[in-house]
Design a protein around this motif. Structure first.
Motif, short mmCIF file in Angstrom:
data_model
loop_
_atom_site.label_atom_id
_atom_site.label_comp_id
_atom_site.label_asym_id
_atom_site.label_seq_id
_atom_site.Cartn_x
_atom_site.Cartn_y
_atom_site.Cartn_z
N UNK A 68 4.51 -7.92 14.74
CA UNK A 68 5.56 -7.25 15.50
C UNK A 68 5.27 -5.75 15.45
N UNK A 69 5.30 -5.13 16.61
CA UNK A 69 4.93 -3.72 16.65
C UNK A 69 6.12 -2.85 16.27
N UNK A 70 5.81 -1.60 15.93
CA UNK A 70 6.92 -0.72 15.57
C UNK A 70 7.79 -0.41 16.79
N UNK A 118 19.69 -11.15 20.64
CA UNK A 118 18.35 -10.89 20.14
C UNK A 118 18.06 -11.91 19.05
N UNK A 119 16.90 -12.54 19.12
CA UNK A 119 16.58 -13.55 18.12
C UNK A 119 15.39 -13.11 17.31
N UNK A 120 15.48 -13.34 16.01
CA UNK A 120 14.31 -13.18 15.16
C UNK A 120 13.84 -14.60 14.87
N UNK A 121 12.70 -14.95 15.45
CA UNK A 121 12.25 -16.33 15.37
C UNK A 121 12.48 -17.02 16.70
N UNK A 122 12.03 -18.27 16.80
CA UNK A 122 12.13 -18.99 18.06
C UNK A 122 13.59 -19.15 18.46
N UNK A 153 17.91 -11.72 25.20
CA UNK A 153 17.30 -10.60 25.92
C UNK A 153 15.81 -10.61 25.59
N UNK A 154 15.51 -10.86 24.34
CA UNK A 154 14.12 -11.04 23.91
C UNK A 154 14.15 -11.62 22.51
N UNK A 155 12.98 -12.09 22.09
CA UNK A 155 12.92 -12.59 20.74
C UNK A 155 11.77 -11.89 20.02
N UNK A 156 11.92 -11.77 18.72
CA UNK A 156 10.83 -11.25 17.90
C UNK A 156 10.24 -12.46 17.19
#
Ligand SMILES: Cc1cc2nc3c(=O)[nH]c(=O)nc-3n(C[C@H](O)[C@H](O)[C@H](O)COP(=O)(O)O)c2cc1C
Ligand code: SF4
Ligand code: FES
Lengths: 856, 151, 422
Positions: A475-477, A408-412, A421-424
């Motif tokens: 970013x949604x809850x 999981x990434x926060x940022x690019x 899996x996905x990024x925020x």
């Protein structure tokens, strides 16, 4: 227990392995071509055929598993005949141009033909043709030589995970393609070069200029580009590096290197290396003798010390210098000159982040083994692309993903694009809110264990953002819930923290192994050596008397008891006149610290600026004295990587001009002697000796232990500083304000192909990434009417730059990216900074820029 | 539905989106009759697969074309049964009549001729596919008639 | 013999569900859904059905392996790649009797507890795709496919996956690679697809004709079924007959019928009453037989004894106007074109042999070319990754063994033995 007989030798195996591996254990070597340790088995070349009793056909030993009672023969007439015919087949389409081929002498095919091959081929038809390709920088491909073992593709899709090449076409018209000018995400790691058994994929550096048997000397050392610290071998001829290669089985990088490590070494052979000390005379730097320079420095420093005290002097240590260099600088400044004003560019993020984490979790929290990442079941990547900053660490994250781990990434996600899996992707500067929200959710989900009351108290005091706060972040809850639940579900989570997000850290449970990305090879060592205003060697706080006395006792010298100035404070002080002299070792603050104009003004204000470096840089350009130092492959000593592994750096060369440069520690020891330091150091080992006595982290650690690669601290050293007498952590109860802006934010691109300014003289790296460009999102480019390759002007109150535009879909459209590598076009120049009041780290501010098209 | 969306939708039939790759390449090839780099990139983006991998797959299978093709594609079988029944002379005939070599395209871009391995019509050899239509029991006379139907 | 596989296909509407049901279709599925999966597998085993894709592997045994694997989901894949030159037997089922295949697959899926199936259809059959997709739609509408088949609770989803022109994708592991979206190259075995197949799950790959036999076995029972044809490999068999016969086409005949009967009693004999020169009994990969081979029964047991194999049951008949060197060359250029390139001997050897054959055929043969061809073939055989390369080498050896005079004539006289104006 499995028992097998191979060529009459019995082997006992705990677990089933392939016949090939079992044979190796029995000391039987079976010839192979498509097999390569660490890559998925392929079974295509058919050279490793063996006879297995009770099986009708010959079997490929690289794919068939052993079974109890198996009887294998590897060198019968039938097998030899089979190998001969396979080799004859392989030579059908192979050009037999060994006399021109750089691989000759270390070519698997050549060796195999010599062993088993037919005397003469019977193939009388024309060979398949395919032009040699120079489409790529650094790499040349000659697919006529390819034997289609697919080792390169399996390397690229496997351990490297770049997916840049593939076999194209079918049958005998198959060719491995297509690096072609970086078109397909080639990371130019060159790991395909390692695995290619023939001369199909070769380096363009030193092409046709040497033969493998010309290598006179091999030096096992550690890469000098980043904080991973990969082991590598430098192959030398006539005192010049002709090749840098990884060696399987040595180091934790397991035979892998990244583009910088493999190809970047050329920068130390640059013509621009300093050859002599320089001194400013009438505003110009003029060559002077060592004696003149050292005398001048000594006298100037004495004057300043006498007039203003040691506190008017500061020093900048270097993440590119060895532990020994940094230790000596620290000793000189602190114990000889009596100033705690010593810091380094680790202050930009690495040092404060580590300090902050240690204040919450205790010392050593970021001491984790890189090789463990691959086995974790999840990785949370925050604030930076590990595959670019610390490439070989990045590969471990890719490996974790391949093994089923959730990334999981926060940022690019950058080079993890195909692995997350996905990024925020929150709006700029709201990462902290996201992290706090995640921690909040984690705290709700998991009751705190009660094991560590201090940590838990800190966590409880954290302000948890409301939904409204979240609203600003984009970013949604639900996203927060998903990410938190995923993180909570991981049994062996790893958190990787990059330079782009240094402040608060998620703090779910101590289970998480935290890695701080390190741009420089020895940021960790800089800190361990006490090149910090508030810590002595061994991570002992300077203000705690007990520790200070211990070290003072060991050295027989005194240190000041108050904290010194941080790098940014030193700059502020220089600006206002409080700091009079600055001694800079292997660093380029004028370029590497934000707001160049301010830094330039401040440094210009000094009475004395001494710079020790390999090349002339922005900073040395305005220095009073410049001293030529040795570059990384000319150094002896140690680096400490980001997992806190101390590793030996070995001298490979005294290059064309490097004999003029001196070791950093030696220069400083020389000056210190003139100040009355009595201790004599003949060799670098003497410096290390002293370190092991002074630093509790390094007690009892000799170079021999280090050479074994086992020196990850804390080893046999004294216990670490505990949690008692803990520091308070302030500022946990607030949230940052998100600064909205219509103008895009200028961000620092941390490219895989460059390493700050260190790489800007590497021809190889420049051939991939030759000039500065502004990376922007296609949406933004459309809005601005700027197409790929066009010139953009970016400006703010700090300055103006004109650069070519490069489009990149993977960056957000509220940001533009520029590397901090090229002379006259560094991103830092246009970025403003502030100093965080809680942890003293730098934070970036006022970095919006106006971007417009330059009309020609 | 644009091609991108169409390709995305295909991946639902498979436990892993990659399974849709062969089908996606057909979709991407449908309009132009061949796969340009751009078309390959569309597939790569829609299925989030590396471009090199997509290229590797696309070049493995002979029914994907990597050069511009004529408006119609004549795929003439010359495998053993068709060969025995006269396919080779049909190739020569087409060359003479339309000036098109196997693998080539007529000057007016009307059709391309491709030699096929067995197309499973051996009982009515020689046979060919024009676009997606089967034509069999070919002779020099009827092949012209058939081809003339495709403008 | 009463036709089962090709039943009713003369009817122009044979592909419709309505028409299929009118002649008794989907009754077997309903019957099978009442049975325990293991009972169906036992029946198929008892029936002695052997795979019709070429290798003749006992179908019941394959199913048994797959159903014993504890992993789920399991996949059922119909091999409709039909790439073997000379073979066109699956085509009438695919184009004219698609519901028989769908019914066969639905029964098989029930037996295997598989809920997902694919029909791997060769790219060269675009029309079959249209027919199959329509038939699948009809079957969904009628509840023969879907989440709850015929209201009996078990579910099976089916779709067509179209190949794109690669013979090797007929090989089951290459086929699986291709379904997963990779280059269609064979995988290392073991593990076998029945344990680790598509997406790592247990997977059964069966030929179209094999699956089309399943409704018959369920309908008439193992005992009656095994009475059809040769008891060692019983059942009806589709033969595609082509080249020099009066009436080429697909014939449904009992397994074990002799070649002679097929050629002379069913396919109208050699065209124009000419002399029979050679027969390939099982598609281009099967070694050629000389005329005296025609008394051989066509099955998985007897043909190997004569140095050839049943393969896909594609009978290619050559009369005295056909040049054997040329056929051999054309076959080899097929293998060269279709070699996937994974393993050395096949990738390099097929091209080399094609070149030599081309040169002999063109009148440029050299003295020791025949020996060289034999030598290359022997260098390939037994050393390739998959049977394609072995097959290619076997074909050359077969031609040389039976027609060496003709090869030698070509080399010495630099021209063809078969006069052009015959
Ligand atoms: C090179 C090669 C090509 C093949 N082509 C086909 C084919 O086109 N159709 C087919 O059904 N089986 C083909 N097979 C056989 C399959 O591998 C497999 O044995 C078969 O699909 C199993 O089904 P069955 O047991 O029902 O015969 C081929 C095998 C090889 C080695
Ligand atoms: S024999 Fe080898 S090269 Fe030929 S198709 Fe099989 S695996 Fe591919
Ligand atoms: S090493 Fe085993 S087949 Fe190549």
């Amino acid at each position: 227990m499995i028992k097998v007989t191979i060529d009459g030798r019995e082997v006992e195996l705990e677990n089933p392995v392939t016949v090939l591996e079992a044979a190796k254990q029995a000391g039987v070597i079976i010839p192979t071509l498509c097999y390569f340790e660490g890559l998925t088995p392929f079974g295509g070349c058919r050279l490793c055929l063996v006879e297995v009793e009770k099986l009708p056909r010959l079997q490929t030993s690289c794919t068939i598993m052993t079974a109890d009672g198996m009887v294998v023969r590897t060198e019968t007439d039938q097998i030899k005949a089979a190998r001969r015919s396979i080799l004859e087949f392989l030579l059908i389409n192979h050009p037999l141009d060994c006399p021109f081929c750089d691989k000759a002498g270390e070519c698997d095919l050549q060796d195999l033909v010599a062993l088993y091959g037919p005397e003469a081929g019977r193939f009388a038809e024309g060979k398949r043709r395919h032009p040699e390709s120079f489409d790529d920088p650094i790499i040349v491909r000659n697919m006529e030589r390819c034997v289609l073992c697919t080792r390169c593709v399996r390397m690229c899709d496997g351990p490297q995970g770049a997916y840049a090449i593939s076999v194209t076409g079918r049958g005998s018209h198959s060719f491995v393609e297509p690096f072609s000018g970086g078109k397909y995400n080639c990371e130019y790691c060159g790991n395909c070069l390692t695995v290619c058994p023939v001369g199909a994929i070769m380096s363009r550096l030193h092409r046709h200029s040497y033969r493998p048997w010309f290598v006179e000397k091999e030096i096992e050392t550690v890469c000098g580009f980043c904080g991973v610290g990969c082991s590598m071998v430098l192959q030398m001829r006539e005192n010049s590096i002709i090749r840098a290669i990884p060696r399987a089985g040595v180091g934790f990088n397991k035979g892998l290197l990244c583009v910088r490590g493999r190809f970047g070494y050329e920068n130390v052979e640059s013509e621009e290396q300093l050859t002599t000390p320089l001194m400013k005379v009438d505003g110009d730097l003029k060559p002077v003798s060592w004696e003149e320079a050292i005398t001048f420095i000594t006298e100037s420093l004495k004057e300043i010390k006498d007039a203003f005290g040691g506190k008017a002097i500061g020093a900048v240590a270097s993440g590119r210098c060895t532990n020994e260099d940094n230790y000596m600088l620290q000793k000189f400044i602190r114990f000889v000159l009596g100033s705690n004003n010593i810091d380094s560019s680790a202050r930009n993020y690495y040092a404060p982040a580590e300090a902050y984490l240690e204040r919450i979790f205790g010392q050593g929290i970021t001491a984790n083994l890189i090789s463990g990442i691959a086995n974790s079941d999840g990785v949370f990547v925050v604030g930076g692309d590990p595959t670019a900053i610390n490439p070989i660490l990045g590969l471990q994250i890719r490996a974790s993903c391949r093994g089923g781990g959730k990334i999981i990434a926060l940022g690019a996600p950058g080079g993890l694009k195909r692995f997350v899996a996905y990024e925020l992707m929150p709006t700029p500067y709201s990462e902290e809110i996201i992290l706090s929200a995640i921690v909040g959710r984690l705290l709700k989900g998991k009751a705190l264990s009660g094991e560590n009351t201090t940590v838990e108290a800190k966590l409880r005091s954290l302000k948890i953002p409301s939904d409204e706060d979240l609203g600003m972040t984009g970013i949604s809850s639900e996203d927060i819930v998903r990410a938190s639940d995923d993180l909570a579900g991981m049994a062996t989570p790893v958190v990787v923290i990059g330079p782009d997000i240094i402040q608060r850290e998620r703090a779910s449970k101590n289970l998480a192994r935290i890695f701080l990305l390190s741009e420089r090879p020895n940021y960790q060592g800089v800190m361990d050596m006490g090149c910090l205003p508030d810590f002595l060697p061994g991570g002992r706080p300077v203000e705690l008397e007990m520790f200070r006395h211990q070290i003072e006792g060991a050295l027989g010298l005194k240190a000041p008891q108050d904290k010194g100035l941080t790098l940014f404070e030193m700059i502020n002080e220089a600006e206002t006149g409080g700091l009079k002299a600055l001694y800079v070792m292997g660093e380029n603050p004028l370029f590497n610290i934000p707001d160049s104009a301010k830094v330039k003004k401040a440094l210009g204000n000094l009475d004395l600026l001494v710079v020790q470096d390999v090349h002339l840089t922005e900073t040395s350009g305005i220095a009073d004295v410049v001293l030529p130092a040795t570059a990384w492959p000319e150094k002896e000593g140690t680096f400490t990587n980001l997992e806190r592994r101390v590793q030996r750096v070995r001298k490979a060369r005294r290059g064309r001009m490097a004999s003029y440069g001196r070791d950093d520690w030696k220069i400083i020891a020389d000056i210190a002697e003139r100040f009355g330091m009595t201790k004599q150091y003949l060799r670098v080992e003497d410096v290390w000796e002293e370190i092991t006595h002074v630093s509790a982290l390094h007690t009892g650690l000799g170079y021999e232990d280090i050479a074994e690669g086992k020196a990850v601290w804390p080893y046999c050293g004294k216990p670490l500083r505990g949690m008692e007498g803990d520091f308070s952590v302030e500022g946990l109860d607030g949230l940052p304000r998100i600064r909205g802006s219509k103008k895009p934010y200028l961000m620092i691109e941390r490219s895989l192909y460059h390493s700050g300014t260190f790489s800007r003289r590497s021809k190889a790296l420049l051939s991939i990434y030759p000039e500065p460009y502004l990376m922007i999102n296609p949406l933004l480019s459309e809005r601005l009417g700027l197409a790929e390759g066009e010139k953009a002007r970016i400006s703010n109150e700090r300055g103006v730059l004109e650069l070519k535009v490069k489009l990149n879909e993977d960056v957000s459209d509220s940001q533009v990216f520029l590397s901090n590598t090229f002379e006259g076009a560094g991103a830092m120049g246009l970025i403003g900074f502030g100093i965080d009041s809680v942890i003293g780290s730098l934070y970036i501010k006022d970095n919006t820029v106006r971007v417009e098209k330059v009309r020609v | 539905m644009d091609i991108f969306e169409e390709i995305r939708a295909l991946s639902e039939k498979y436990p892993d989106r990659r399974g849709a790759l062969l089908h996606a390449l057909y979709v991407a090839q449908k309009d132009a009759g061949w796969l340009s780099q751009e078309a390959l990139n569309t597939v790569s983006n829609a299925l989030n697969l590396p471009q090199a991998t997509v290229k590797g797959v696309a070049t493995f299978y002979s029914m994907y074309k990597h050069r511009p093709m004529g408006r119609h594609l004549i795929q003439l079988c010359t495998n053993v049964a068709c060969m025995i029944m006269g396919a080779e002379s049909l190739v020569d005939f087409l060359k003479g009549k339309y000036g098109v070599e196997p693998g080539g395209t007529t000057g007016d871009g009307r059709f391309s001729l491709v030699i096929m391995e067995c197309i499973g019509a051996c009982d009515r050899a020689p046979a060919m596919l024009v676009d997606t239509d089967f034509h069999s029991d070919l002779t020099e006379d009827n092949i012209v008639e058939i081809i003339e139907e495709y403008k | 013999m009463e036709k089962f596989l090709l039943k009713n296909i003369e009817n122009p509407d044979s592909a419709s569900l309505e028409e299929y049901q009118r002649v008794g279709g989907y009754k077997s599925l309903n019957k099978a859904l009442q049975l325990e999966p293991s009972d169906i597998i036992a029946q198929v085993k008892a029936a002695g059905l052997r795979g019709r894709g070429g290798a003749g592997f006992p179908t019941g045994m394959k199913w048994d392996f797959a159903s014993r694997d504890v992993k789920f989901p399991k996949y059922l894949i119909c091999n409709a790649d039909e790439g073997e030159p000379g073979t066109f037997k699956d085509r009438p089922i695919l184009e004219k009797n698609p519901h028989l295949l769908i019914e066969g697959m639905a029964i098989s899926a029930h037996a295997l507890k598989s809920d997902r199936g694919y029909i791997y259809l060769r790219g060269e059959y675009p029309y079959a795709r249209v027919v199959l997709e329509k038939a699948i739609e009809e079957a969904y509408a009628k509840g023969y496919l879907g989440d709850n088949i015929a209201g009996k609770g078990s579910g099976f989803h089916l779709s067509v996956h179209q190949g794109a022109g690669a013979y090797i994708c007929g090989e089951e592991t290459a086929l699986i690679e291709s379904i997963e979206g990779w280059r269609g190259q064979p995988r290392i075995k073991p593990p076998f697809p029945v344990n680790v197949g598509a997406w790592g799950m247990p997977t059964v790959v069966n030929n179209v004709e094999t699956l089309a036999n399943i409704p018959l076995i369920v309908a008439i029972g193992a005992e009656k079924y095994s009475a059809i044809g040769n008891p060692e490999c019983p059942g009806p068999k589709l033969f595609s007959v082509s080249c020099c016969v009066e009436t080429p086409g697909v014939y449904e005949l009992p397994m074990g019928i002799t070649l002679k009967e097929i050629i002379y009693d069913h396919a109208g004999g050699v065209r124009g009453g000419r002399k029979l020169k050679a027969v390939i009994p099982g598609g281009i990969s099967a070694p050629v037989l000389p005329p005296d081979g025609v008394d051989c029964p066509m099955d998985f047991v007897n043909l190997p004894k004569r140095g050839s194999m049943l393969g896909s049951g594609a009978v290619m008949v050559f009369d005295d106007t056909v040049c054997m060197v040329k056929v051999c060359w054309r076959a080899m250029s097929f293998f060269e074109h279709e070699s996937c390139g994974k393993c050395t001997p096949c990738r390099e050897g097929t091209g080399w042999m094609r070149n030599i054959l081309k040169r002999i055929e063109g009148g440029f043969g050299r003295d020791n070319d025949i020996e060289l061809l034999q030598d290359i073939s022997l260098s390939i055989i037994g050393k390739t990754f998959c049977p394609l390369g072995d097959g290619a080498a076997g074909v050359v050896l077969g031609f040389i063994k039976n027609f060496s005079d003709e090869f030698r004539y070509h080399i010495t006289n630099k021209k063809c033995m078969v006069s052009k104006d015959l």
